[in-house]
Structure formats: structure tokens, C-alpha cells
Enzyme design. Sequence first.
Site, short mmCIF file in Angstrom:
data_model
loop_
_atom_site.label_atom_id
_atom_site.label_comp_id
_atom_site.label_asym_id
_atom_site.label_seq_id
_atom_site.Cartn_x
_atom_site.Cartn_y
_atom_site.Cartn_z
N CYS A 170 -82.10 118.58 63.96
CA CYS A 170 -83.95 118.18 64.90
C CYS A 170 -83.78 116.68 64.02
O CYS A 170 -84.50 116.18 64.72
CB CYS A 170 -84.46 118.83 65.14
SG CYS A 170 -84.91 120.60 64.06
N HIS B 14 -91.77 117.13 66.34
CA HIS B 14 -91.42 117.33 65.06
C HIS B 14 -91.89 114.94 64.56
O HIS B 14 -91.62 114.61 65.37
CB HIS B 14 -90.07 116.89 64.51
CG HIS B 14 -89.36 118.27 64.33
ND1 HIS B 14 -90.37 119.58 63.85
CD2 HIS B 14 -88.58 118.91 63.59
CE1 HIS B 14 -89.68 120.55 63.93
NE2 HIS B 14 -88.63 120.25 63.91
N1 LIG Z 1 -85.70 125.34 67.77
C1 LIG Z 1 -85.43 124.58 67.19
O1 LIG Z 1 -86.43 123.26 67.30
C2 LIG Z 1 -83.60 123.82 67.61
C3 LIG Z 1 -83.63 122.41 67.53
C4 LIG Z 1 -81.79 122.24 66.88
C5 LIG Z 1 -81.24 123.17 66.44
N2 LIG Z 1 -81.71 124.17 66.71
C6 LIG Z 1 -80.81 125.31 66.91
O2 LIG Z 1 -80.61 126.54 67.93
C7 LIG Z 1 -80.09 128.07 67.83
C8 LIG Z 1 -81.59 128.62 68.54
O3 LIG Z 1 -82.83 128.43 68.57
P1 LIG Z 1 -83.81 128.80 68.71
O4 LIG Z 1 -85.16 127.78 68.33
O5 LIG Z 1 -84.12 128.10 70.64
O6 LIG Z 1 -83.80 130.79 68.16
P2 LIG Z 1 -84.46 131.33 69.18
O7 LIG Z 1 -85.77 131.10 70.56
O8 LIG Z 1 -85.06 132.56 68.31
O9 LIG Z 1 -83.40 131.57 70.02
C9 LIG Z 1 -82.39 132.65 70.01
C10 LIG Z 1 -81.19 132.35 71.03
O10 LIG Z 1 -80.19 133.36 70.50
C11 LIG Z 1 -80.08 134.87 71.33
N3 LIG Z 1 -79.31 135.62 70.66
C12 LIG Z 1 -79.91 136.05 69.53
N4 LIG Z 1 -78.82 137.59 68.91
C13 LIG Z 1 -77.86 137.23 69.85
C14 LIG Z 1 -76.41 137.74 69.52
N5 LIG Z 1 -76.16 138.88 68.95
N6 LIG Z 1 -75.49 137.29 70.77
C15 LIG Z 1 -75.66 136.78 71.86
N7 LIG Z 1 -77.05 136.06 71.99
C16 LIG Z 1 -77.84 135.69 71.36
C17 LIG Z 1 -80.99 135.33 71.81
O11 LIG Z 1 -80.96 135.94 72.42
P3 LIG Z 1 -82.31 137.12 73.01
O12 LIG Z 1 -83.25 136.63 73.98
O13 LIG Z 1 -81.04 138.09 74.01
O14 LIG Z 1 -82.35 137.09 71.60
C18 LIG Z 1 -82.15 133.94 72.23
O15 LIG Z 1 -81.52 133.18 73.92
C19 LIG Z 1 -80.21 128.23 66.16
O16 LIG Z 1 -78.91 127.99 65.50
C20 LIG Z 1 -81.18 127.27 65.91
O17 LIG Z 1 -80.67 126.77 64.28
C21 LIG Z 1 -83.08 124.90 67.32
#
Ligand SMILES: NC(=O)c1ccc[n+]([C@@H]2O[C@H](COP(=O)([O-])OP(=O)(O)OC[C@H]3O[C@@H](n4cnc5c(N)ncnc54)[C@H](OP(=O)(O)O)[C@@H]3O)[C@@H](O)[C@H]2O)c1
Length: 349
Positions: free
Chosen positions: A145, A258
Site C-alpha cells: 500500500c 497513508h
Molecule cells: N489493510 C490494508 O490497508 C491493506 C493494504 C494492502 C494489502 N493488505 C493485505 O490484505 C490482506 C488482508 O488485510 P486486511 O487488512 O483486510 O486484514 P483483516 O482486516 O485482518 O482481514 C483478514 C481477512 O482474512 C480472513 N481470514 C483470516 N484467516 C482466514 C482463514 N484461515 N481462511 C479464510 N479467511 C481467513 C478473515 O476472515 P474472518 O473475518 O473470518 O477471520 C478476514 O476476512 C493482508 O494480506 C494484508 O497484508 C492490506
Amino acid sequence: MTPGAQPLYLPAFVIMNKKPHVAVVGATGAVGVEMIKTLEKRNFPVGKLTLLASARSVGKKLKFKGEEIAVRELTKDSFAGIDIALFSAGGAISKEFAPIAAKAGCVVVDNSSAFRQDEKVPLVIPEINASDVKWHKGIIANPNCTTAITLMALFPLHHAFGCKRIFAASYQAVSGTGAKAIEELKRQVEEIVAGQAATNEVYPHQIAFNVLPHVDSFLPGGYTKEEMKMENEGRKIMHHPNFHASVTCVRVPVYRSHSVAVNAEFERPVTVEAARAVLKKAPGLDLIDEPENKKYPMPLFTSEKYNCEVGRIRKDCAMDNGLAFWVCGDQLLKGAALNAVQIAEELVK
Ligand SMILES: NC(=O)c1ccc[n+]([C@@H]2O[C@H](COP(=O)([O-])OP(=O)(O)OC[C@H]3O[C@@H](n4cnc5c(N)ncnc54)[C@H](OP(=O)(O)O)[C@@H]3O)[C@@H](O)[C@H]2O)c1
């Protein structure tokens, strides 16, 4: 990274369905929710939408175009019939399930860092290297990001003046860590206002009323993984193998969007006027640069906005052919969901 390389994940060339069946993996997360909204807002031609998350979320329902869709558990059999899968469930899930999805004939757009440096996987910001989508073998990576937001302003300048290197410091919002970090900041603010001690679970220290010079894990040289993504991913996206970036990534108590302070050195002479003229025309970017009227980019104003913003443009006083600037962008959108949906749009063109 050569277009003719052997397929790694995809069994055969797939002609994309023009009304694809789309899956969002990690649909309940901070990024997943934005992906669903972005698909709807941009009127992406979704034939059918499948929402996948962990077993914890089975039974939850999320809205898409006025319809409630039940979240299903992600399993190895989830990808039959799916054309495009937008993954945002963390690197471990991507590593395990993205190759399975690709083998099932689905094109994966992955938000994690799992495949970004894989030379058979394109790493794409559509405003910069949309044509790299064409050589995918079933998986396309979405960039980090902070890198994405920085490059939205840096790449047009590089294109015009040839960027040699940058020095940068980021000011990263807590939603960049995910849904639990948003809760942590809210909880800590309430605890502190109530005169209680702040409790922390997500970050190693209190984030409310503090800044943490620590994003992602530390590498042997002292930089963090997040800091090195700027150089490594910047080289791949800009097709610029000699690009250098020395970055300090900082987590700040901001909910969303950010900001990055950048000092860039160029091959060719650059003036503020010439830089402004380039940035004014850059796609996906708004020039907000009237310091005399107190107008400059701020995370409050770039939250929930598709375009990134650049301002505070000035000649760097410590290097030749240098520019200093400040760029802000919604990392849940341009740094994740929006960029992923834009990649999907390239696939259905
Ligand atoms: N946040 C950002 O700004 C951002 C920016 C760029 C990239 N990313 C990347 O995007 C990804 C997700 O980030 P996020 O910020 O959205 O995280 P998050 O809010 O913690 O969400 C994680 C998601 O993954 C799911 N998950 C976790 N364990 C799982 C499993 N065993 N099987 C299936 N689904 C599962 C969760 O489902 P449950 O609700 O069922 O637990 C939830 O839907 C990461 O790789 C992160 O590095 C994030």
C-alpha cells in the site's frame, strides 16, 4: 518476468468471461469489505459474487447491490466455476490457496506480499504498468500500500525526469494493519480518555497519542520488510532495476489513509513548475499544492477517495536535481481494493 516464460500456475490460456463470477477471499476483513464496495461503485460487470472467509464468519451476510450474500468458508473446493478471485486474507492463505485457485482456472489478484517478487507473477499498478497484466499465469500481485501511493506521484516524475533514488518517511494509518488494529486505536482512545491504562494486543506499544517507527518485521540490516518493499516493488512496477529507496515506515494514530514524505533525486534537472505540470496530468492523482492558502494533502481528505493527492512540492535543498513532496492516499483503496478491482477491469477489457 519474460512474457514467454513457462506457465507456473495456470494450466492453459483462459479467455476471460465478460460477466465473470468473482470471489472475494477475506471478504469480512478491512480490505475485503472495500473490495465489495468498490466492485459495486465502479459497476464492475460481476456475473455472480462469492464471499469467502474463515469458518468464524460462516453465517455472516454482506450486502452487494442491495442483495445479502452469505459468507462461505474458504476451502480447496471453493474455486470451481470462479473466474476472478480477489484475495485479501493474508500471505499464508494466499500461498496455500492462490495456486489452487489458479489451477482451477481462476485468475487470482492477490493483495498479500506472497507473490510480489515471484518473477512469473506480474506486480501491477494499472496507471503505471497495466500491460504487465497480459503475461500473467493465473496470479497477479497487488503492490504494497505505501509503495502504491508513493509511486502514483513518483512514477510520472520518473517518466519525465528519470528518478535515481528517493529518501522517504511514511505516516501509516492503523487500518493498514486490518480490522483489529482499527478496534485497538478506538479502544485505547476510550481507555485513555477514561483515565485508564491503554491495553495493546495488535501493536507492541500504545498507538493512541503515539507514533511507532516500526511497520512489519525487522530485517538483519535494520530496515523493516515494509521499508524494503518500496525499493523492491518500485523496481518491478516501474521497470527500473537501478531504483534505490531508503525509507523509514512509521505507524501513526490515524484511522485511514497513508501519507509519505518523499525526497527524490533525478537524472535530469527539474523545476517545481515542471514537476507540477507533470503531476497535474498524472492519472489517479490530484495536485493539491497551495501552501499559501493552507491547501495540501491530508489523510482526512483522501480517506474513501479513489485518487491520491500530492502537494508541498519544492526543490530539495540538500541534493542536485532534487524534489521534495508529500503524497497521501487511501491505502484501503488505491493501496488495496481499488487497485485490485482496476486489475480485474484490465482482465475483462
Ligand atoms: N489493510 C490494508 O490497508 C491493506 C493494504 C494492502 C494489502 N493488505 C493485505 O490484505 C490482506 C488482508 O488485510 P486486511 O487488512 O483486510 O486484514 P483483516 O482486516 O485482518 O482481514 C483478514 C481477512 O482474512 C480472513 N481470514 C483470516 N484467516 C482466514 C482463514 N484461515 N481462511 C479464510 N479467511 C481467513 C478473515 O476472515 P474472518 O473475518 O473470518 O477471520 C478476514 O476476512 C493482508 O494480506 C494484508 O497484508 C492490506
